[in-house]
Design a protein around this motif. Structure first.
Motif, PDB file in Angstrom:
ATOM      1  N   GLY A 102      29.332   6.282 -12.840  1.00  0.00           N
ATOM      2  CA  GLY A 102      29.494   5.657 -14.139  1.00  0.00           C
ATOM      3  C   GLY A 102      28.203   5.320 -14.857  1.00  0.00           C
ATOM      4  N   LYS A 103      27.083   5.705 -14.259  1.00  0.00           N
ATOM      5  CA  LYS A 103      25.789   5.383 -14.869  1.00  0.00           C
ATOM      6  C   LYS A 103      25.005   6.656 -15.144  1.00  0.00           C
ATOM      7  CE  LYS A 103      25.247   0.762 -12.898  1.00  0.00           C
ATOM      8  NZ  LYS A 103      24.307  -0.169 -12.192  1.00  0.00           N
ATOM      9  N   GLU A 104      24.014   6.539 -16.000  1.00  0.00           N
ATOM     10  CA  GLU A 104      23.166   7.670 -16.299  1.00  0.00           C
ATOM     11  C   GLU A 104      22.142   7.887 -15.186  1.00  0.00           C
ATOM     12  OE1 GLU A 104      23.271   7.463 -21.203  1.00  0.00           O
ATOM     13  OE2 GLU A 104      21.393   7.226 -20.122  1.00  0.00           O
ATOM     14  N   ARG A 105      21.664   9.110 -15.098  1.00  0.00           N
ATOM     15  CA  ARG A 105      20.610   9.405 -14.134  1.00  0.00           C
ATOM     16  C   ARG A 105      19.341   8.687 -14.576  1.00  0.00           C
ATOM     17  NH1 ARG A 105      19.919  15.554 -12.136  1.00  0.00           N
ATOM     18  NH2 ARG A 105      22.160  15.157 -11.943  1.00  0.00           N
ATOM     19  N   GLU A 106      18.647   8.082 -13.614  1.00  0.00           N
ATOM     20  CA  GLU A 106      17.447   7.321 -13.932  1.00  0.00           C
ATOM     21  C   GLU A 106      16.309   7.688 -12.993  1.00  0.00           C
ATOM     22  OE1 GLU A 106      18.143   3.131 -13.370  1.00  0.00           O
ATOM     23  OE2 GLU A 106      18.560   3.347 -11.226  1.00  0.00           O
ATOM     24  N   LEU A 107      15.106   7.529 -13.502  1.00  0.00           N
ATOM     25  CA  LEU A 107      13.922   7.777 -12.696  1.00  0.00           C
ATOM     26  C   LEU A 107      13.789   6.700 -11.629  1.00  0.00           C
ATOM     27  CD1 LEU A 107      11.149   9.213 -12.198  1.00  0.00           C
ATOM     28  CD2 LEU A 107      10.197   7.524 -13.784  1.00  0.00           C
ATOM     29  N   VAL A 108      13.495   7.130 -10.412  1.00  0.00           N
ATOM     30  CA  VAL A 108      13.178   6.204  -9.328  1.00  0.00           C
ATOM     31  C   VAL A 108      11.658   6.141  -9.162  1.00  0.00           C
ATOM     32  CG1 VAL A 108      13.392   5.759  -6.859  1.00  0.00           C
ATOM     33  CG2 VAL A 108      15.360   6.654  -8.152  1.00  0.00           C
ATOM     34  N   ALA A 109      11.050   7.305  -8.970  1.00  0.00           N
ATOM     35  CA  ALA A 109       9.612   7.369  -8.785  1.00  0.00           C
ATOM     36  C   ALA A 109       9.157   8.802  -8.997  1.00  0.00           C
ATOM     37  CB  ALA A 109       9.210   6.891  -7.394  1.00  0.00           C
ATOM     38  N   ARG A 110       7.905   8.965  -9.396  1.00  0.00           N
ATOM     39  CA  ARG A 110       7.344  10.303  -9.537  1.00  0.00           C
ATOM     40  C   ARG A 110       5.902  10.283  -9.083  1.00  0.00           C
ATOM     41  NH1 ARG A 110       7.272   9.442 -15.480  1.00  0.00           N
ATOM     42  NH2 ARG A 110       9.260  10.533 -15.643  1.00  0.00           N
ATOM     43  N   VAL A 115       2.292  12.836  -9.300  1.00  0.00           N
ATOM     44  CA  VAL A 115       1.653  14.059  -9.756  1.00  0.00           C
ATOM     45  C   VAL A 115       0.873  14.677  -8.600  1.00  0.00           C
ATOM     46  CG1 VAL A 115       1.548  13.220 -12.113  1.00  0.00           C
ATOM     47  CG2 VAL A 115      -0.415  12.888 -10.598  1.00  0.00           C
ATOM     48  N   SER A 116       0.408  15.892  -8.807  1.00  0.00           N
ATOM     49  CA  SER A 116      -0.238  16.604  -7.709  1.00  0.00           C
ATOM     50  C   SER A 116      -1.487  15.877  -7.219  1.00  0.00           C
ATOM     51  CB  SER A 116      -0.593  18.033  -8.129  1.00  0.00           C
ATOM     52  OG  SER A 116      -1.407  18.026  -9.285  1.00  0.00           O
ATOM     53  N   GLY A 117      -2.137  15.134  -8.109  1.00  0.00           N
ATOM     54  CA  GLY A 117      -3.328  14.399  -7.716  1.00  0.00           C
ATOM     55  C   GLY A 117      -3.045  13.086  -7.016  1.00  0.00           C
ATOM     56  N   GLY A 118      -1.770  12.679  -6.991  1.00  0.00           N
ATOM     57  CA  GLY A 118      -1.399  11.483  -6.252  1.00  0.00           C
ATOM     58  C   GLY A 118      -1.029  10.266  -7.082  1.00  0.00           C
ATOM     59  N   PHE A 119      -1.241  10.314  -8.387  1.00  0.00           N
ATOM     60  CA  PHE A 119      -0.878   9.165  -9.217  1.00  0.00           C
ATOM     61  C   PHE A 119       0.635   8.991  -9.207  1.00  0.00           C
ATOM     62  CE2 PHE A 119      -1.689   6.016 -12.347  1.00  0.00           C
ATOM     63  CZ  PHE A 119      -0.610   6.031 -13.221  1.00  0.00           C
ATOM     64  N   THR A 120       1.056   7.731  -9.068  1.00  0.00           N
ATOM     65  CA  THR A 120       2.486   7.459  -8.923  1.00  0.00           C
ATOM     66  C   THR A 120       3.015   6.561 -10.031  1.00  0.00           C
ATOM     67  OG1 THR A 120       2.009   5.569  -7.488  1.00  0.00           O
ATOM     68  CG2 THR A 120       2.401   7.685  -6.414  1.00  0.00           C
ATOM     69  N   THR A 121       4.293   6.691 -10.292  1.00  0.00           N
ATOM     70  CA  THR A 121       5.023   5.847 -11.240  1.00  0.00           C
ATOM     71  C   THR A 121       6.328   5.426 -10.580  1.00  0.00           C
ATOM     72  OG1 THR A 121       4.136   7.111 -13.111  1.00  0.00           O
ATOM     73  CG2 THR A 121       6.051   5.713 -13.537  1.00  0.00           C
ATOM     74  N   TYR A 122       6.694   4.156 -10.752  1.00  0.00           N
ATOM     75  CA  TYR A 122       7.918   3.642 -10.162  1.00  0.00           C
ATOM     76  C   TYR A 122       8.776   2.938 -11.207  1.00  0.00           C
ATOM     77  CZ  TYR A 122       5.712   4.243  -5.582  1.00  0.00           C
ATOM     78  OH  TYR A 122       5.107   4.758  -4.464  1.00  0.00           O
ATOM     79  N   ALA A 123      10.082   3.005 -11.010  1.00  0.00           N
ATOM     80  CA  ALA A 123      10.973   2.167 -11.781  1.00  0.00           C
ATOM     81  C   ALA A 123      10.756   0.713 -11.362  1.00  0.00           C
ATOM     82  CB  ALA A 123      12.422   2.565 -11.527  1.00  0.00           C
ATOM     83  N   ASP A 124      10.886  -0.196 -12.314  1.00  0.00           N
ATOM     84  CA  ASP A 124      10.667  -1.614 -12.002  1.00  0.00           C
ATOM     85  C   ASP A 124      11.598  -2.083 -10.882  1.00  0.00           C
ATOM     86  OD1 ASP A 124      10.002  -2.681 -15.431  1.00  0.00           O
ATOM     87  OD2 ASP A 124       8.695  -1.825 -13.902  1.00  0.00           O
ATOM     88  N   SER A 125      12.784  -1.540 -10.831  1.00  0.00           N
ATOM     89  CA  SER A 125      13.788  -1.987  -9.875  1.00  0.00           C
ATOM     90  C   SER A 125      13.443  -1.646  -8.429  1.00  0.00           C
ATOM     91  CB  SER A 125      15.154  -1.390 -10.221  1.00  0.00           C
ATOM     92  OG  SER A 125      15.097   0.024 -10.204  1.00  0.00           O
ATOM     93  N   VAL A 126      12.496  -0.721  -8.224  1.00  0.00           N
ATOM     94  CA  VAL A 126      12.169  -0.315  -6.847  1.00  0.00           C
ATOM     95  C   VAL A 126      10.730  -0.649  -6.469  1.00  0.00           C
ATOM     96  CG1 VAL A 126      13.858   1.542  -7.029  1.00  0.00           C
ATOM     97  CG2 VAL A 126      11.420   2.050  -7.358  1.00  0.00           C
ATOM     98  N   LYS A 127       9.948  -1.150  -7.397  1.00  0.00           N
ATOM     99  CA  LYS A 127       8.547  -1.465  -7.106  1.00  0.00           C
ATOM    100  C   LYS A 127       8.443  -2.453  -5.949  1.00  0.00           C
ATOM    101  CE  LYS A 127       6.448  -0.631 -11.632  1.00  0.00           C
ATOM    102  NZ  LYS A 127       5.841  -1.255 -12.837  1.00  0.00           N
ATOM    103  N   GLY A 128       7.560  -2.150  -5.035  1.00  0.00           N
ATOM    104  CA  GLY A 128       7.373  -3.007  -3.877  1.00  0.00           C
ATOM    105  C   GLY A 128       8.316  -2.719  -2.729  1.00  0.00           C
ATOM    106  N   ARG A 129       9.330  -1.924  -2.972  1.00  0.00           N
ATOM    107  CA  ARG A 129      10.303  -1.578  -1.912  1.00  0.00           C
ATOM    108  C   ARG A 129      10.266  -0.084  -1.571  1.00  0.00           C
ATOM    109  NH1 ARG A 129      15.567  -2.037  -2.847  1.00  0.00           N
ATOM    110  NH2 ARG A 129      15.409  -1.701  -5.109  1.00  0.00           N
TER     111      ARG A 129
END
Length: 121
Positions: free
Chosen positions: A42-50, A52-66
């Motif tokens: 019932g929900k839309e697809r959302e980003l969890v984390a990504r 890049v090839s160099g190692g830089f990361t991005t996280y959804a606020d809901s999963v940061k630290g976990r």
């Protein structure tokens, strides 16, 4: 043709951990950004984390630290270590990657088929 194959989903109790893996397979290709998305019923697809090839990361606020995303460039594989899982983390988790196949004209976004994560006692 390049495929993304996920593994590692399953049932875990709240507070537990899971590690998902996603490997890109094929011939004559390169991989740039890799990531994980999720979609709960019932929900839309959302980003969890990504990552890049160099190692830089991005996280959804809901999963940061976990959650921790990582990759092995030699194996064209991305991982996500999921700790302190909550019932709201339950979803189908999809692997995503930007892939260039030799001879193609552009990078293309590729999706895996998904792996189910259930968080329940």
């Amino acid at each position: 043709q390049v495929q993304l194959v996920e593994s590692g989903g399953g049932l875990v109790q709240p507070g537990g951990s899971l590690r998902l893996s996603c490997a890109a397979s094929g011939t004559n290709f390169r991989v740039d950004t890799m990531g994980w998305y999720r979609q709960a019923p019932g929900k839309e697809r959302e980003l969890v984390a990504r990552i890049v090839s160099g190692g830089f990361t991005t996280y959804a606020d809901s999963v940061k630290g976990r959650f921790t995303i990582s990759r092995d460039n030699a194996k064209n594989t991305v991982y996500v270590q999921m700790n302190s899982l909550k019932p709201e983390d339950a979803a189908v988790y999809y692997c995503n990657a930007n892939i260039y196949i030799s001879g193609d004209t552009q990078w293309r976004t590729t999706w895996g088929k998904g792996t189910l994560v259930t968080v329940s006692s």
